[in-house]
Structures are given as C-alpha cells and as structure tokens.
Design a protein around this motif. Structure first.
Motif, short mmCIF file in Angstrom:
data_model
loop_
_atom_site.label_atom_id
_atom_site.label_comp_id
_atom_site.label_asym_id
_atom_site.label_seq_id
_atom_site.Cartn_x
_atom_site.Cartn_y
_atom_site.Cartn_z
N GLY A 97 0.83 -1.20 0.00
CA GLY A 97 0.00 0.00 0.00
C GLY A 97 0.87 1.24 0.00
O GLY A 97 2.10 1.16 0.04
N ASP A 98 0.23 2.38 -0.02
CA ASP A 98 0.99 3.63 -0.01
C ASP A 98 1.71 3.82 1.32
O ASP A 98 2.78 4.43 1.37
CB ASP A 98 0.11 4.83 -0.34
N GLY A 99 1.15 3.24 2.39
CA GLY A 99 1.85 3.30 3.66
C GLY A 99 2.91 2.22 3.74
O GLY A 99 4.08 2.48 4.01
N ASP A 100 2.50 1.03 3.46
CA ASP A 100 3.40 -0.12 3.54
C ASP A 100 4.59 0.05 2.60
O ASP A 100 5.74 -0.20 2.96
CB ASP A 100 2.61 -1.37 3.17
N LEU A 123 1.14 -1.67 -6.03
CA LEU A 123 1.01 -0.73 -4.90
C LEU A 123 -0.39 -0.13 -4.95
O LEU A 123 -0.71 0.62 -5.86
CB LEU A 123 2.09 0.34 -4.97
N PHE A 124 -1.20 -0.50 -3.97
CA PHE A 124 -2.58 0.01 -3.90
C PHE A 124 -2.50 1.38 -3.24
O PHE A 124 -2.28 1.48 -2.03
CB PHE A 124 -3.47 -0.90 -3.06
N ASN A 125 -2.70 2.39 -4.04
CA ASN A 125 -2.58 3.74 -3.51
C ASN A 125 -3.96 4.32 -3.24
O ASN A 125 -4.67 4.72 -4.17
CB ASN A 125 -1.81 4.60 -4.52
N ASN A 126 -4.32 4.35 -1.97
CA ASN A 126 -5.59 4.99 -1.59
C ASN A 126 -5.33 6.30 -0.86
O ASN A 126 -6.24 6.91 -0.30
CB ASN A 126 -6.46 4.04 -0.75
N ARG A 127 -4.07 6.71 -0.85
CA ARG A 127 -3.68 7.98 -0.24
C ARG A 127 -4.12 8.12 1.21
O ARG A 127 -4.48 9.23 1.65
CB ARG A 127 -4.21 9.15 -1.09
N ILE A 128 -4.07 7.01 1.92
CA ILE A 128 -4.49 7.03 3.33
C ILE A 128 -3.99 5.75 3.99
O ILE A 128 -3.69 4.79 3.28
CB ILE A 128 -6.05 7.12 3.42
N TYR A 129 -3.86 5.74 5.29
CA TYR A 129 -3.66 4.49 6.02
C TYR A 129 -5.03 3.94 6.34
O TYR A 129 -5.73 4.49 7.19
CB TYR A 129 -2.91 4.72 7.33
N GLY A 130 -5.40 2.89 5.66
CA GLY A 130 -6.72 2.32 5.92
C GLY A 130 -6.76 1.53 7.22
O GLY A 130 -7.54 1.83 8.12
N LEU A 131 -5.88 0.55 7.32
CA LEU A 131 -5.97 -0.41 8.43
C LEU A 131 -5.89 0.25 9.80
O LEU A 131 -6.52 -0.18 10.75
CB LEU A 131 -4.89 -1.48 8.30
MG LIG Z 1 -3.20 3.10 1.95
#
Ligand SMILES: [Mg+2]
Ligand SMILES: Cc1ncc(C[n+]2csc(CCOP(=O)(O)OP(=O)(O)O)c2C)c(N)n1
Ligand SMILES: Cc1ncc(C[n+]2csc(CCOP(=O)(O)OP(=O)(O)O)c2C)c(N)n1
Ligand code: SF4
Ligand code: SF4
Ligand SMILES: [Mg+2]
Lengths: 336, 609, 609, 336
Positions: A97-100, A123-131
C-alpha cells in the motif's frame, strides 16, 4: 513448469477465506481482476506466490488460492527477493500500500527497483492508512485533515511513479481499481516484463478517503480526464472534445485537436524514454492536463535474480560442485 | 655463532605490535602456522585498531597479535606476554603493560626519533627514560637492518621498509627454535618477484642476525604437544561458521541462503561465504539488516535454509522479522557475533552482552532457540547444530559468537566429512495434498510441514497474525491463541531431546563455574589450575542456552556454590537464578576484553573464600 | 404504565452488541457517562472487531461494549453480563456466552431473517432452536419500532435505522433507572437537525416502550457509590496518557515532542495529542517507528521532552535507537501500548507480553527504566511519572500500557492542577562553560548535564560510541567501559529513591498476589473477595518494574506463597525469581483477554490449596 | 542569533579530537572546506549542529568544534528532523555516506527530502563502504569486485541525484572533495537555500576504492570533463577545446564550439527545471558527455519546520495558551 498450460477459471484462484475488507472498498475490484488475470497466465497455480506487508491492501494474499505470505509492515520486498533469487521459476507478486510501500517500506521498494528482481509489485494507492483507521499517508495531498493532522498535513507527498523512476525502475505502470479491463491488461503486461514491474493502482478507500480519485475516475468525466498511455501511440484523449499532448521545449503542452491539428501533430509515446516518463508522471490532472494511466516506462536490463543464478552456475562450471573435504583441507593443514 | 643455550619451555606467550601498516597480522598468522605445524597447541588474539588506517605511528594506529603456544593443551592466548616485538614507539608504550616483569622486549630503535615520539604522544624517549627497566630489552635497528638486507633487490625505500615484519619473524623464529620452511613456502606462493626475494631475504637476515648477534642469552624450544591425532588447520570463528554453513548446504542438499548487511565483527562471515557458491551457498548483501533477515526468511519459505548474520545492533533491527519467522514456523538461523555495546559501543571489542536480547528481544511471547560457540574450533559444529535444530524444529535459532571467537584463531581437528550426519530436509509433498494442513504438527518435534511454493495442491497462506491450530487460518479465538503460544514454547523445550547430557569437568561437588561462549578458555584454565591445587571445583560450559539442558538443574543442585563468569554485567546468571532458583553469583567483566586467567582465578578464589 | 417493581442492585454488568455500523460504542459511552453522573463506580470494556468494516451482519463485524456499574468501588468490567442487548443474529451468538445463566437478553428480532442467519453462519434460528433457553429473553422488533418512532422526521430508511442504538439506550435507561438528560444534552450538542430530533425520538421511544410494554418483570436501581469526593470524568488509557503528556509540557515549560508512527492500539495517543499544540505539545507522524524515536531523541537533544509511542512490533524496531538514547543519556519516554503477539499476533487484543522486551530488548548492557500503568485512571499520573524520571535522570523510560487500558474507560478523579509538582528542567548554562564537561554527573541522580545546541561555549560532541567518563570523548579504555556500564546501570537503580514504599493491600502474611499493568482490577477484586472469605492474602501492584521498589525483597520475604498473575506466559515472575530468589509462581493467561475475576479466583484458590 | 555577526577563523571550527581517517582520505579536504565555510556564514558557532549516522564519513561531527551528534546507522535524518522542528533557529547539517544515506538510510533521506525540512545534507559518496572495510555500496558500479562480491556486484547502482529528485527534493547539488573552492561555494549555496539542500560530494576512499573519480577529477583532464552548472549560464565546458550542451528533442547533445557555434547556441541552465535536472543527473561522463557539478536543481517550497511552527502558532492564536485545568475538565465531568 508443466509444458501443457493448465486451464483455469477465475474461481480457481479464489480462496475459501472470508474477505474482510469494508463493503465497497476498491480492493475487491483489484482482487477480482488479479484472480482473472492469474487464471489466464498459463501457469500452474502452485507457481504463484503473493507476498504482502501489512495494511488493508496487504490482506490480499489470504484471498488468493495460491501460495501466499502476509509478512510484516513494509518488508515484503525483502521476503520476495529472498524467495525469487532462490526459486527463480516462481511467479512472485508483491502487494503493498501507499503506507506499507512508501512510508515504512520505501527503502526496500527502492532497492528492489534498482536491483530489478524479476517480480511484480502492485502498490494500492488509496492515499491514506486504511488499516490503522485513517491517518494521512505519504501520498496524501498537502493540507489533508485526519485524526493525526487536525490542522492539515504539511508534508509534500511522494509521487510514487517519480520515486520509482528515480530509484532506477525498469517498468512503471499505473491503473485504477475500477478500470477492470485496463487493470487486467496492465497486470498482464507486468507479468510479461522481465525485471521488477511496478504498478501503482489507484484504489478508493470508501471509509477514510472516499472519492479521492473521483475527479478523473467518475464515469461522467473519465474519458475527458484520462490519458491511456501506449507505447508507439500518439498521446491523445477526450470524448466530448479531443485533446493531445505536444512538447514545448522541456515541457508538455495540451492542445485541442480539431481543424488544423490532429493526432499526427501529437507526441507519440515512447515508453523507453525515461525523461518522457518523468514528465508524464508529473501530470496530475491539473491545468487541463490529463491523468495518464498505463505504461509509463519500460526498458530491459539484466535482472538481479538472473545474474544471481548465473554467478552460481558460473562458479560451478569454473570450480565444479563443491567438494567439502577439499574445502576443509584447503590452506595449511598438518597432521598430528 | 651464538653460543646461547637452548632451554625447553612448557608454554610461552609472544606478542607482536606495530603500526597497522606494518603487517603484524601476517607475522602473527605465520608464527601461528609454523607453531601449529611443529605440533604445539596454541591460541591467538589479534588486536586491531578501531580505525581503518589511523595515522602511521600513532597510538590509535597500533595493531597487535598475541599467541600462546605450549607443549600441552591450552585454551587461551595467555594473560601476559613473555616476549614482545615492538616496531615503533607507539607500539611499545601501548603494549608494554601486557608484558610480564622480566619479559623479553625487542624494539625497533629506528622508530624512536623525535617525530615518532610526538606521534606516540610521548614527551620522553622510553628507550632512555627508565620505562624499560626490569625487562630484558633487545635494541635493534630493525628498519635499517631490513633495508640493508633487501638492498641488492633494488626496492624503493618504502617497499624495502615493508619487509621488516619478515625480519622480525626471522628473529623470533630463531629465538623460539621454529623452522622457516613453512613461511618460505608461503612467501613463495603469495608474492611475486622482487617482493618474494625481498621478504625471504629479510626473513633470513633476521634469523641470521638473532643467531649471530649474541644479544640473546638463550634460545628456546617448545616441545610439541600430545594432541589428539588427526588433520589440523587453524581456524577463526568467522571462518568456522562459514565452513559449517557450507557443510550444512552439502549435508542437506538444500541451498544455504546467507542474507547479510556488513557489520563489524560479523562481516567476514559474508566474505568467507561469498566464494562458496559452488557448494550451494548463496550470499546476498542486503540494503540493511531488516532486508537481510527478511530475504533469509523468504528463502526459507521457498525451501532454502535461510541464514542471516550480524552483530548486536543488527540483531535489534531484526527482532520484528525473527518474530514473524517464529510464528510462521520456518527455519531461520541468525548469527550474532557480539561486540561491546550498548548502541555502537566499542565495535571492534568483544563482549557477551546480547544473551538477554537473544532470549527476550522481541514483542510478545516469542521463544527461539539460542546456542553459543565457545571457541573458534567449535564454530563449525555449532553452525551445523544451528541449522540442524532450525530445520528439524522449523523455528529460528540464534547462534551467538563474539568478536574474540570471530577473529581469534586456534588449531582445529578437521572432521571426517563422512561422519557428519546428513541434515534431512522433508518438504511436504504433492501426494499429501488430500490431508495437508499447514499447521499440523510432527508429534515428536511439533514441527509443522515445510510446504514450499511450487508444490501442487499445497497452496496455502501464512503470515504474522495468529493462526488456528492445524489449519493455519487466521484465528482470533482466545483458547487457540493460548494453545499456539504454548505450542511454540513447547517446541523449543522439545529440543532438550537433542542436547547431550551436561559434561562436567572437575570435581563432583564444591564450587561450580558455569559459563558460555568465549570465556571457555579462561574458565577451563582456571578450573584446571585450581583442581591441580586441590580445590573441589568443576566447570560446565553451555552450548545450548535455550532450552538449557534437561539435566542442568540436577547438576547445579550438586554444588555448594555456583559462579557464573561472563563478559557482561550478569546475564546467564539471571537465567539460572530464575529457572533453578539457585543462588548463582556473577563474576562480571565488561571491558571489551576477555578474562585474563590470573584475574579470573583471583576472583574465583575470592568468591570461594 | 408498567407496574414493574424497582429492585436495588449492588452491581450490574451490561453488554451491548451489534454490527460495527450500529453505533454500539456510542451507546456504551453514553451509558457510561450517565452512570458516572449518577454516582456509580464503573469500569468498561470495548470490544472492537479487528477489521475496519467487516461485512454487515457477519460475526467478524460484531462490535461490543461491556460495562459494570456498582454502588461501591469496583475494578473490572465484570466477568459475565447480567444483561445483553443484541442488535442482530451475529451479535447474539458471539456474545451469548458472555451472559450469566438467567441473565436478561434483549434481541432485535428484526435481524433474524434467513439472510441474517446466513451472514452469521447459522443454520438454525437461535430465537427458535433453544439457544436462548435459560435466559430471560426480551424479543423486540427494534428496527421496526425505531423506524416508526422517527417516521415523522422524514429520514431515509437507512438513516432511520441508524437511530436504533438510541432506541436501545432508551430501553436500557429505563431498565436500570437512569436519567435521560445527559444523553439528551449530548445529542443536542453533537447532531444537527433532523438527526438530532430523530435520535431523541428514538431514545424517548425506547424508554417509553420499555416502561409500557410490560415485558420486563422488574426494573432496577443501582444506588450511587460513596466515591472519594472530587471532580470526575471518564477517561481511557490513551487519553490519560495524552493528558499526562500535555500536563508534562505545562508543568515543565518545555515542549513535549511526540513522534509516532500509527499502530493499533497506540494510534489514539497521537490523535489525542495532535490538537494539543497550544499546550506546547508538538506531534510528528513519522515514516516509520525508527524515524519516530530518532526524531524524539533529536528533539530531546535540542531541549524538548522527546516522547514516542507504539505497540510491541514498533518497540522492537525502536530498540537500536533506545540504546543510543541511553548511552547519549538524554531524556526519552517510550510508550508501548502492548497487544497480543508474537509478530503481528492479534493486533486488537490485549496482552502483557512486552515486559521482557522492555527490560532486555536491546544490544549490550542497556538498562532503561520501565514503568506500567495499571488502569485507565492512573495513566495520567504514570505519564507524568515517566517524563519526570526521564528528565531527572536523563535516560529512556519505557511506559507500558496495553490494549485493555488504552481503550477501556473508567471514572477518573480530576487532579488539582496546582498540586501537580513542577517538572524542573535544568539545561546547562553558558555561564558554566569554563568547567563544563558533557559527562560530568549529578552526584545524587548521576544525570549528566543537558547542554542544548545554541548554548554558547558548551559546544560538544556525543554519539553511540563509548564515552570517556566526564569528558564524553570517545574512549576505548577497558576500565572506562566497565565504569560507564556500571554507571548507566547504577543510574537506573538510583531511581529507587523516587519510588514510594510498596503498598500492600491485605494481610501481612500468607499468600501474596503480585501483579503489574492491567490485571490490577481482577487481582484486587479477587483479593478483596478472598479477604472477605477470611483468607490470609494480599495484593501488591507494581508501577515501577525497573528498578523494582527497594523494599520489595522485604515485602516478598514476609509471605509464604507468591503468585504472579500475568497476561503472558510468565514474565514479571522471572524478574522476581531472578532478583529475589523467591519461588514465585506464575498464573498465566494468554488469550487476548483480561482475566475474569472468577477464573483468576479459581486459579488462586487452587494454587493456595 | 546575535545581531553582530561574529568574526571567526577556520580554526575556531576545529575540534580538539584526533582525526581518525586514513591518511590521504578525501574526507580531510571536505572537513577543511566545511570548517572554512562555517567560519564565514556569520552565525554564532553554538548555533551549528552537525548530525551524522555511521561510517567513516559519519565521524565528521567529532572534528567540528560545534554541537555534534554521531547517531546510528542511516537514521541521521530522523534526529535532524526532530531537532530542527523544535529548534528552527539552529543551523543543522547532516553528514552521511553512500551506505549510511542510501543503503540502510535511503527511506529516511527520501522522506526528509519530500518534507523539505530546512537543513543541509552532505552525502559523501565514495561508492564503497569504508568503515566496514570495503564492501560494495548502492552507488558502486555493476561488476564491482569486493570481499562480499568476489565475482562482481550485480545490482544496478542508485543515482543519488535522480533518487533525490524522484523523492521530491527542492535543492540538489554536487561537488567533489578535491574541488576546494567549488565545494565551499556549493556549501554556501546549501546554507542559503530554504528547505532541504542535498549535496552529493564525490569523495575518494584511497584505501578501498582509490581513484574512483580520477577519470574526471584528475587535474590533467578535469577541465575537459567537468561541467560547472550555474543557473542562467550556458552549459559549456572544456579547456583544450570548448564544448556545449544542446537539446535534441528530449535528449541532451554535445556540440563542439568553434567557428559557427558559440555559447549563445548552447542550452542555458535553468535550475528550476526538474526535467532538465533529471537529464543532467543522468550524465556520468560517458559518450563524450561531461560530469556536471554544482547546482542541478533548486526551487522554493514551504519548509516542513516552517509549517510545523506555523501550525503551533496558529493554534495558540486561535485557542490561546493551553489552560490545563480547562483541558482536564473538558467534556463531561461530574462532582461527587
Ligand atoms: Mg493506503
Ligand atoms: C511495525 C508496524 N508498524 C505499524 C503498523 C501499523 N500499520 C499497519 S498497516 C499501516 C498502514 C497501512 O497503510 P497502507 O499500506 O496504505 O495500507 P491500507 O490499509 O491503506 O491498504 C500501519 C501504520 C504495523 N502493523 N507494524
Ligand atoms: C545497524 C548497523 N548496521 C551496520 C553497521 C556497520 N556499518 C557501519 S558503517 C557502514 C557502511 C558505511 O558506508 P558509508 O555510509 O558509505 O560510509 P563510509 O565509511 O564509506 O564513509 C556499515 C555497514 C552499523 N554500524 N550499524
Ligand atoms: S478501511 Fe478503506 S482500504 Fe481498508 S478495507 Fe475499508 S475501505 Fe478498504
Ligand atoms: S577507509 Fe576510505 S573512506 Fe574510510 S577513512 Fe579510510 S580512506 Fe577514508
Ligand atoms: Mg561510502
């Protein structure tokens, strides 16, 4: 690898685990496309390995009926590298992810890219920390208000594609969760590329960052905002009107196509040109520019795993299979 | 011809000291080889400066090498030197304290000019100011004599001067009655003309000068020791581990994957392994310690034997990933070549201060096996043992070595490679697909199946979340978590079955000295001395630290007094007190240096009083 | 009008369970507030799903909240619920086990259709298949009744359905005789029209229905407890720590710099602190845990109070940097909100398994102070204490909390801010330049000067290499290294002077229960029960874990039997055995959950047998 | 800061510690230039802080008579960020190496650059790990034989400047240990830039990688191989002959100046053009191209520490100095 490519359906790649993403999450669509693509790559199922870090996105391996390893935060590239160099025949896919991948794991990603290990990164970029429930990420826009930034974030975000190119990537692509066909095509291309294929996938987190990409993914505007990059094709887009990109010195320029301008006046995409890729990576849909998706950059360079194996084979050719007795008795020995 | 008598010695300690650029380590290793070849037992201690190349002639730039040789079994490089060769003023002043009163001091008088004294931060000349009173001093213009000896070969002054280490070696070879042939052969192999001839000329000149100059009252012989028969070679700890890992690759048939990020004093393991590619050893220099261990785990996941090596700060960084390996229940060997901490500490100095980190330095209940090498010549075996346990039980094993073992050398009896047991690798097979469960367990070892990617029908997912017993699916069930934590702990305890009965050296009661790691030599020597003096004393040295041997509690209970010498502030002692509730007492030293035998003896005697 | 009798209860445990989207945490916290306002003592336990939003109606998506309230002091949220409100089938089946036989179960019958049962993986309907036998079941079409209640306000169906939590709250308020006004006021503050009106309508409708439906045999009253007088508020552990750190900024006049990387269950400390900028609190969301702790150390180096917060995996990553802070001898507070490990473990579940990591999880001899919060309402104090010790002794302090403390809430007596002692900050001053030595020490605390950049004349260099005593220059001197290691260890021991005498609750001999952290409530409750039953039993709960209180050995020696209940496989028990050689025995639970009082009691009784 | 700029000599910045680099190491020259530059920046000595990681290069702070912190491997950016945001009035300098800054520490460096904390980074690039005695580094050329790579390294190196630009740096420069005056000028410019100034300094490790830069730093060839980049100046170089750079589409082209071509036909350096900077960063002296040094790129962007402080000030303006009593009594309280 078996000689007879197996026949699979998408469902063969669906695991029996209950999916634990929020209803409506963009991850579902990506999962579905990946399952479809894997079923069509003509490889035995057991040769696929999906390796992830930690994050909503990184739950991905659980839902794939392949080998899968949900590792620790940010380090998936390390695990994948160790696996691929010792088992080069496997098809290794990293999910991050974008964070990972860009916060805690940015360095491993960069080193993976410069080494050019022959695997594929999504890389799944959702521009946020989801988890962790919605803190801003290294791809969040400046001024983002989240629980950790009540007055707005103040860090300039990474541009993942620019970061990848700057790190020495050999293959850089982008797709979008809801662009099913495009995403499938992109992942097919990733599989084909020898070396690290880096695919940024815009992914909607409908809980903590809903609509982050609506401005250009919404069906109503999509065709006027998205530029589909294909090597050797002129860079034109638009449904209601037709637009094209031209070069003005070292800058890109938008032109409206019409009476005196047509496709032939537009820049033709050269995916082997790193400078062009850099310029395209910069486009974010502002100032009349489109958001490019597809293949930004792709060149051939020796792979790390290839060279790694070659050195081992060369050593064996030059020195023969190691003889343990000889090894221990090397140098000065004496008898008592 | 020098009429000096030949005196027999039972043992002798010799120290070479010069500038880093003077080739002292070469002299030391040549002396070691030759002494080994004549059949002495021996132990060595190199002493590098922390700097890469400190300015020549300074105290910081001094490089030393100490060797003890004997006509009987010995275990340490000796406390105090009987003879010192000092190639410059800085080497003299920084090493004189290591020489026993009345010892021989051979000094290169050419390096005591004003400039040399300044560099060594000396305000007066130790050759003249009484510093050397009480020693048997041999003053020799070694630089000049070397230059003269190699003159005919036409080397540049600087190059000629570089030969002076061989000149010294010649002197010392004469003094201790060593043959020149092994070194001659080595020089012939190693050097090209004209350096070959120059080094030989220097060697012979030094030997001849010692014989003819009448400066020496005696020369000495050290009869050969009656060592167990066999083929021997010298080995450092870092080489022993590398060879052990190569042997593990051969004996298992699996690739040994060594992922590492350079760090003193562990880097040489990587260097030693890198040329072993044809043995099935793959080496990977990672971008940091975390990537190194993760790559090793990735390799294990794919069916290789993942190994990573580092020192204390690197072990700290690997902690999170080691936790993953232990819950993923995959083989993983982590070599920690300990150095003095905390933090960067004294990176070139030795210490035993990572035991607690190895035991407990991870989040959650995260037991791993811990074993330790105790001397360079057991590192080969210990490396094999680490791989064996890790593969058999599918769990991380931390192998503790330290700077002293890593760089020290001693003779090693070469094992018969056919006598080394195979390391069985039992990947789960496609045929088991029907009944396959990723977290089913071997009833004896509690190991789970090693089901590697590429095996048809065994597709499954693992990770760091808690797993349901047998199925391996993610499980938040409270009782399952307790069960899995207990299983992981129990798996480590099951290894007791692989630990041989504790060997006690010495008396059956009285005082027990119990140690681990590189203190072996000092403790064993002190024990033998005190036994000889009639004390009731014994020595137990632990290779397995987690789990501890199953019989250890019984052993401990037989002694009145348990003393635990360690190069830290007391770590093993904590484990023993906790587990066995014995009033074990620490004998701690934390100075970046091994115990001196005399020092340890004094402290043991005091504790027994 | 319902003629139900009012019965007085001494204490009651109520559990709310529904889908994550059903607002159960809101109901729980409203019930908590109201109960607190009427003067009950109480303790709560939220129970979140691990997923962000699991699919609605599934077992994975169930969110729960348990509260115990009483007319006397209590310490836990209770073992078994006297009443459960279950908003759907999944919530019912996953929570029914937590209800005592004969307890009240209020079920939303609207959520037991085939689809609901399928989502809950149920093959038969628990409302019909005997599952509920033995409970006092109140069947209520809560969804329908809520929709009816809010109908006039014209909300969409989905929005209307969202009000059902307030409907439930109304029912339960009636059942336990709670006033509505506090919640009414809160709804008015929190919501805008038409949601404001809708929620109020649902609340009143629920209350009215309970009163009029004649389904309840009784309703209850829980008289107020006689709590110490003062101002109270509810507090979670993560908020208490945030407030404590804000107070530390105010009381020291120095900036508190909080560097953190989000991780469950510690993230809320960052979230809570971020809006406290005007208190002199600066927050920094770093790229990872390592950068977070390094930034905190950098801030301390500059004269701020550096704090970092994380959970177990993050603590592992910070280990190397903590080692630097301790040898650089700078203030640093590390908050570890523990969660179930090893590795990723059960990230949303509680555990006490990082004690050994906190003690020993670093390379070299690297002692740090370790203190622990034991309940939400001591976190404020403990945070202040961590800062105080760290600043005074210039050394890292690890503050252990856990998921249970972090998210649990209980009433907290607000301290008089004037009674909180100042935290003196004594930077070295330019005037001291003449005699300044970076590693000189305060004779009492052994703290070195805090000489911050920008101070003229105090320019100096520090780092991770061993430092010469007093001057702070890099030193490889053996004796100096020993001295410095001992000084660092001694500095931690000196903190004993700051630890008040150990408070023993209970008898002066017999069995001692000794605990730390979030087991406080369970241990205290069991102790009180057993004391009441005439047992000779006592409870000591430790706040300071390193160093342990100076008088602890004496205390321990007075008891025949020492039992150590912990939510791990035995960690504090190891420290006690090691240090005091007492045969302390563990009572371990490692299930991601706190001890139930009944369970702990049974195990204590068994151990005393 | 005192109002009257202090008068310093270079020696005021020399510490009393014995320098422990190998004789002949390029670090000496860099140290000397830094001491000189600091003495001329017109700031009180006590306001300078030098923060390093671990490596030969990272020993630097010990030799500077300023505040100094020799931290842990790869993490200097973290320490520096924590210090600078809480003490923005200080002049903070990070010293790192190609191993410290780009191997273990690559991620922290990248995040520092995207955040744009107002400090200066000097990355001593000797293309080797010096302190650990000569393993190849992430900037070593492919095929490098070292103790850890007896058959030659197989990883494609990072280009530090491309990495910095890809990470979002606002100021990117290069200089060379032995170019005393140029190095001083470069460091002066770094001091002036508001935001993170990233300076790569080629540094000779005469023990483990001697002569790595000789091909273009040797006095004999220097002038014909080095292009000194200055904003607004035409890109020309050469002593024996004169050469210039021109643009050919998206590629740079070398032209020989002479009768019909002069400086006016050459590209003028625009240090605000990121695309141009990327192209220049690619030049490594091969194919007749020069090795550029000096200012590659420099733009203004808000600094992280600036925004950090501004939010705190804004909070205080909006909410007043925090009142602890009020804070504790916020929300629902009740009396017993
Ligand atoms: Mg993310
Ligand atoms: C060492 C460590 N630090 C922090 C965390 C907490 N954590 C888990 S996922 C995550 C961020 C995930 O963000 P991203 O990669 O963007 O994934 P998303 O959830 O958005 O898909 C964090 C900070 C962790 N699990 N481990
Ligand atoms: C955590 C950790 N890992 C590894 C090391 C060992 N180490 C020290 S310096 C260094 C590399 C230094 O390379 P570079 O930054 O290029 O510095 P140079 O010595 O070349 O100036 C390494 C691997 C360490 N000190 N700490
Ligand atoms: S929190 Fe966001 S990214 Fe995570 S599962 Fe839910 S919608 Fe998807
Ligand atoms: S090893 Fe190289 S970089 Fe390090 S001090 Fe010596 S010459 Fe300089
Ligand atoms: Mg370097």
């Amino acid at each position: 690898m078996s000689t007879q490519p197996p026949e699979y359906a998408k469902k063969d790649f669906m695991s029996d685990q209950i999916i634990r993403w929020c209803p409506g999450c963009g991850d579902y669509s990506i999962l579905s496309q990946v399952q479809t693509v894997f079923s069509q790559l003509g490889r035995p199922k057991e040769e696929f390995v999906v390796i992830s870090g930690i994050g909503c996105s990184s739950r991905f391996p659980y839902y794939m009926n392949t080998y899968g390893f949900h590792t620790i935060h940010g380090r998936a590239p390390g695990f994948a590298t160790g696996l691929k160099v010792t088992r080069p025949e496997l098809s290794v896919w990293v999910v991050t992810g974008d964070g990972d991948g860009l916060s805690i794991g940015g360095n491993h990603l960069a080193h993976l890219l410069r080494r050019n290990v022959d695997l594929n990164v999504m890389l799944f970029n959702n521009r946020i920390y989801g988890l962790t429930k919605g803190q801003y990420s290294p791809t969040s826009e400046v001024g983002k208000k989240t629980k950790s930034t009540p007055m707005g974030s103040i860090d300039n975000p990474f541009n993942p594609l620019a970061f990848a190119i700057g790190s020495g990537a050999t293959c850089v692509m982008r797709s979008i969760d809801v662009f099913a066909q495009h995403l499938r095509d992109t992942l097919q291309a990733a599989d084909t590329h020898r070396g690290t294929s880096f695919v940024e996938i815009y992914q909607n987190c409908n809980i903590f960052n809903d609509g982050a990409f609506d401005a250009f993914t919404d069906r109503a505007v999509r065709d006027d905002r998205i530029l589909y990059l294909e090597h050797g094709k002129p860079m034109v887009w638009g449904k209601t009107a037709r637009w094209g990109l031209r070069l003005d010195g070292l800058a890109l320029q938008v032109v409206q196509l019409g009476d005196d301008l047509d496709e032939s006046h537009c820049l033709v995409h050269d995916a082997t040109n790193r400078v062009l890729a850099t310029m395209l990576a910069d486009l974010d849909g502002s100032d009349g520019f489109p958001v490019p998706v597809g293949l930004f950059y792709s060149v051939q360079r020796p792979t790390y795993d290839g060279a790694f194996g070659a050195q081992i084979r060369e050593a064996k050719v030059r020195l023969g299979e190691g003889d343990l007795h000889q090894l221990l008795h090397a140098g000065d020995t004496w008898k008592v | 011809m020098n009429q000096a008598d030949t005196k027999n010695l039972e043992q002798v300690v010799i120290r070479f000291a010069g500038d880093s650029g003077d080739g002292m380590q070469v002299v030391g290793s040549q002396f070691t080889r030759t002494s080994a070849l004549v059949g002495n037992d021996l132990a060595t201690l190199p002493d590098f400066p922390a700097e890469i190349r400190a300015p020549a002639g300074t105290r910081e730039g001094v490089s030393g090498f100490q060797i003890q040789l004997a006509d009987h079994q010995i275990f340490t490089p000796g406390d105090q030197a009987d003879a010192l060769v000092a190639l410059n003023a800085a080497a003299l002043v920084t090493n004189l304290g290591a020489v026993r009163p009345g010892g021989i001091v051979i000094v290169n008088t050419d390096k005591f000019a004003k400039l040399d004294l300044d560099k060594a931060r000396l305000s007066s000349n130790p050759l003249e100011d009484g510093t050397l009173d009480g020693y048997r001093v041999i003053r020799a213009p070694i630089s000049t004599m070397t230059k003269d000896a190699v003159e005919p070969l036409g080397l540049k002054t600087k190059e000629a001067d570089r030969c002076k280490n061989f000149y010294c070696l010649g002197v010392v070879y004469w003094l201790y009655g060593r043959p020149l042939d092994a070194t001659e052969a080595w020089v012939r192999r190693k050097f090209k003309s004209p350096y070959l001839e120059a080094n030989l000329a220097a060697l012979h000149a030094g030997h001849a000068w010692a014989e003819t100059s009448e400066l020496f009252q005696n020369h000495y012989a050290i009869p050969s020791a009656s060592l167990p028969s066999g083929d021997y070679r010298n080995i450092t700890g870092n080489m022993g581990i590398a060879l052990g890992l190569a042997a593990a690759a051969v004996k298992s048939g699996a690739t040994v994957f060594y992922g590492s990020y350079p760090i003193t004093p562990a880097s040489d393991i990587l260097h030693n392994l890198a040329p072993f590619k044809h043995f099935g050893v793959a080496t990977f220099q990672a971008e940091d310690e975390i990537a190194a261990v993760c790559a090793a785990i990735g390799a294990s996941y794919g069916g290789a034997i993942g190994v990573t090596g580092t020192s204390g700060p690197g072990l700290a960084l690997k902690a999170e990933a080691v936790g993953l390996a232990l819950t993923a229940e995959l083989p993983l060997v982590i070599v920690d070549v300990q150095r003095a901490g905390p933090s960067t500490g004294l990176p070139t100095k030795t210490e035993q201060s990572d035991l607690m980190q190895a035991m407990y330095g991870r989040n959650g209940e995260s037991p791993v096996a811990v074993i330790a090498a105790s001397r360079p010549n057991d590192t080969f075996e210990v490396a094999l043992e680490a791989v064996r346990l890790s593969v058999k039980y599918r769990t991380p094993v931390i192998l503790l070595s330290d700077g002293y073992i890593a760089n020290g050398a001693e003779p090693w009896t070469l094992p018969d490679i056919h006598a080394i047991p195979r390391i069985p690798i039992d990947y789960a097979k496609a045929e088991e697909a029907e009944t396959f469960q990723p977290y089913a367990r071997d009833p004896e070892t509690l190991a789970r199946p090693w089901a590697v990617p590429g095996t048809p029908g065994l597709e499954h997912r693992i990770g760091g979340l808690e797993k349901q017993d047998r199925t391996g699916n993610v499980s938040y069930d409270p009782a399952n978590h307790q069960k899995m934590c207990e299983l992981r702990a129990e798996k480590i305890l099951r290894m007791r079955a692989d630990i041989p009965p504790t060997q006690v050296h010495g008396s059956a009661d009285g005082t027990l000295l119990i140690g681990w790691g590189s203190t072996f030599g000092a403790i064993r020597t002190v024990t033998d001395q005190l036994l000889a003096d009639g004390h009731r004393i014994a020595h137990v040295h632990l290779r397995h630290l987690n789990p501890l041997p199953g019989d250890l509690g019984d052993v401990l209970s037989r002694y009145e007094r348990v003393l635990v010498p360690e190069l830290n502030l007391g770590q093993l002692v904590r484990l023993l007190r906790d587990l066995y509730l014995v009033d074990a007492r620490p004998i701690s030293k934390i100075q970046g240096q091994p115990f001196f035998t005399s020092e340890l003896r004094a402290r043991v005697v005091a504790a027994m009083a």
